[in-house]
Write an enzyme that holds these catalytic residues in place. Structure first.
Site, PDB file in Angstrom:
ATOM      1  N   THR A 373       0.830  -1.208   0.000  1.00  0.00           N
ATOM      2  CA  THR A 373       0.000   0.000   0.000  1.00  0.00           C
ATOM      3  C   THR A 373       0.867   1.262   0.000  1.00  0.00           C
ATOM      4  OG1 THR A 373      -0.123   0.290   2.382  1.00  0.00           O
ATOM      5  CG2 THR A 373      -1.729  -1.220   1.400  1.00  0.00           C
ATOM      6  N   CYS A 374       0.184   2.395  -0.181  1.00  0.00           N
ATOM      7  CA  CYS A 374       0.896   3.682  -0.197  1.00  0.00           C
ATOM      8  C   CYS A 374       1.206   4.184   1.212  1.00  0.00           C
ATOM      9  CB  CYS A 374       0.037   4.745  -0.857  1.00  0.00           C
ATOM     10  SG  CYS A 374      -0.417   4.326  -2.507  1.00  0.00           S
ATOM     11  N   ASP A 375       0.672   3.521   2.238  1.00  0.00           N
ATOM     12  CA  ASP A 375       0.817   4.032   3.600  1.00  0.00           C
ATOM     13  C   ASP A 375       2.216   3.723   4.141  1.00  0.00           C
ATOM     14  OD1 ASP A 375       0.589   4.772   6.222  1.00  0.00           O
ATOM     15  OD2 ASP A 375      -1.395   3.907   6.486  1.00  0.00           O
ATOM     16  N   ASN A 412      -6.550   0.532  -0.032  1.00  0.00           N
ATOM     17  CA  ASN A 412      -5.874   0.724  -1.331  1.00  0.00           C
ATOM     18  C   ASN A 412      -6.395  -0.238  -2.407  1.00  0.00           C
ATOM     19  OD1 ASN A 412      -2.351   1.776  -1.222  1.00  0.00           O
ATOM     20  ND2 ASN A 412      -4.217   2.941  -1.117  1.00  0.00           N
TER      21      ASN A 412
END
Ligand code: PLP
Length: 429
Positions: A373-375, A412
């Site tokens: 994910t982008c986190d 996401n």
């Protein structure tokens, strides 16, 4: 990912057949100096992967993939039964609410602990006789109470007067267990702050139940998940059984059930005491109470953690200021949710470390493993020493069967990691 697309990836460091797996794992196990916990787990995982033909399974089903082995669930139930033979096991469904686990547990003659309508429905759909199930969530909507009763639940855990009143509308073929709270800051997950009554509050609840005509079968507690020493169990058993005897003398009530909850530990990145050690301490503490209660257990993690193995894949890598990062196709918002929600640290191995090789040991480097994910919180592990990896290489984590897929989210737009069920039977390496 489909098996077809697998073949288009750069060749991962995996073997071609289960026979190869067996041969190579024996070589790997012989080569590995069994000294640290990680080495021991790696040798065991190498033998296990070979025995079940893990690389073949991944070739057929793609990655990421959770391989659920129901034989390992039976094995863990047998261990618990060997150490605590008099106890009745109520598997904590929340740890791995999967139909194959439910059937395995029911066929093995154990029962269940549930906390929600969804969990009850899972059991009912699997044809389980819900009548032996414990409903342990101390806070329930009135609709949940009615639904649980109509589904066949007859034993409820309570820890406060308002919730006891809600149960008092039910017919009197129900009974309750009063949940006590015993703080255990050393546990992986201390469960004593959100739920549980003090001994004084519990005494008042018993008086209230007597007044309402609701039967109190006994008491329950949970010493905290991932409890690695016997002392919290000993303390909780001592205090609970003393309270039971005092209240019997004071109120004339008779209690017959002592529910020890869950909390039995799994050795993720550190060794934990053998269950025999905890079992002996628990048996002694019960014997010292001089009581003759029916003992219940609600193990979750211990029953299912070893039953699932996660295989993920390097999607891409990058050199950052703190070194090399590999980005995998599973992470903290997926199967590694146990890192986020449970604070546990599953070991991660390169498949090449498990399959061994006749070629010299590949170069190793310390890397960061991140999820897809982008986190930025989505980091599985930092500073892990692994062979040099590239795109498409496979990684394997054992002990991924408790609080993993069930606490994953679709953040996401991630798909849930598929669960492939096998029954590898008894394994003797
Ligand atoms: C009431 C109750 N029982 C049993 C369990 C299972 O605990 P463990 O997985 O530590 O065995 C839990 C876990 O949260 C729980 O809340």
């Amino acid at each position: 990912m489909t098996p077809a697309s697998l073949s288009t990836l750069p060749a991962p460091s995996v073997r071609r057949s289960a026979d190869d797996d067996g041969q190579i794992a024996r070589t790997a196990a012989a080569r590995v100096p069994v000294s640290t916990h990680r080495d021991r787990v790696r040798a065991e995982l190498a033998r296990y992967s070979a025995a079940i033909g893990l690389t073949g399974i991944v070739r057929r089903h793609g990655s990421p993939l959770l391989v659920l082995d129901t034989a390992r669930v039976r094995e863990q139930l047998d261990l618990l039964r060997r150490e605590l033979p008099a106890a009745h096991i109520h598997f904590a469904t929340k740890a791995l609410p999967h139909p194959a686990v439910v059937s395995t547990i029911a066929e093995a003659g154990a029962s269940f602990e549930v906390a929600s309508r969804g969990e009850i429905a899972l059991l009912s759909d699997a044809g389980v006789d819900v009548g032996r199930t414990l409903h342990t969530h101390p806070i329930r909507s009135r609709a949940d109470v009615a639904d649980a009763y109509c589904s066949g639940i007859r034993r409820f855990v309570v820890d406060n007067p308002g919730e006891l009143s809600k149960l008092a509308v039910l017919p009197r073929d129900i009974d309750v267990l009063v949940r006590l709270s015993f703080p255990n800051p050393a546990a992986g997950c201390d469960l004593s702050t959100k739920f549980g009554a003090t001994e004084v509050q519990a005494a008042a609840l018993v008086e209230q139940a007597i007044g309402l005509g609701v039967g109190v079968a006994g008491f329950s507690f949970h010493v905290g998940s991932q409890t690695t020493t016997v002392a919290p169990f000993e303390r909780a058993i001592g205090r609970t059984t003393r309270l039971m005897s005092e209240l019997e003398a004071r109120t004339g009530a008779r209690f017959s059930v002592l529910d020890l909850g869950g909390g039995f530990p799994i050795g993720y990145d550190e060794a934990v005491p053998d269950l025999a050690v905890l079992g002996a301490g628990i048996r002694n503490a019960i014997a010292a109470s001089g009581r003759n209660d029916t003992v219940l257990l609600e193990p979750g993690r211990f029953v299912t953690a070893t039953a699932m193995t996660l295989v993920s894949r390097v999607v891409g890598s990058s050199d950052r200021v703190d070194g090399r990062w590999h980005y995998l196709d599973d992470g903290l918002y997926g199967s590694y949710s146990n890192v986020l929600t449970e604070g546990v640290h599953p070991l991660v191995f390169a498949a090449s470390e498990l399959s061994g090789s006749s070629v010299p040991e590949p170069a190793r480097e310390r890397v960061t493993l991140a999820g897809p994910t982008c986190d930025s919180v989505d980091v599985i592990a930092r500073g892990v020493e692994l062979p040099v990896l590239g795109e498409g290489d496979l990684l394997v984590s054992p002990m991924m069967g408790a609080y993993t897929s069930v606490t994953a989210s679709g953040f996401n737009g991630l798909e849930p990691t598929p669960i492939h069920v096998i029954d590898a039977g008894p394994l003797r390496f």
